[in-house]
Design an enzyme around this catalytic site. Sequence first.
Site, short mmCIF file in Angstrom:
data_model
loop_
_atom_site.label_atom_id
_atom_site.label_comp_id
_atom_site.label_asym_id
_atom_site.label_seq_id
_atom_site.Cartn_x
_atom_site.Cartn_y
_atom_site.Cartn_z
N CYS A 13 0.83 -1.21 0.00
CA CYS A 13 0.00 0.00 0.00
C CYS A 13 0.87 1.26 0.00
CB CYS A 13 -0.91 -0.05 1.23
SG CYS A 13 -1.71 1.50 1.64
N CYS A 16 0.06 3.97 2.62
CA CYS A 16 0.47 3.54 3.97
C CYS A 16 1.90 3.98 4.25
CB CYS A 16 0.36 2.02 4.10
SG CYS A 16 -1.31 1.39 3.89
#
Length: 89
Positions: A13, A16
């Site tokens: 991700c 993230c």
Amino acid sequence: MAVTLKDFYADWCGPCKTQDPILEELEDDWEGRFDVEKVNVDENQETANEYQVRSLPTLIIENDDGVVERFVGVTQRNDIETALEEAGA
């Protein structure tokens, strides 16, 4: 009162990775006023389902009374700080 910030993330991700330095800085500055629990959704699908995490990153701030705040997407430091204060950190 115990305050926990649950950080739901995945290694793949991108956003993230943007969120991580913000959380690390907060953790350093707030020195033990709250706990950070990193939850890799690929490895902890059950926990992610329990908290109904559908998008990453998702930050959930909890205290002894339950969930205080939920953020979806990259969240700015001042928004997290406000929620931590509300939770009693």
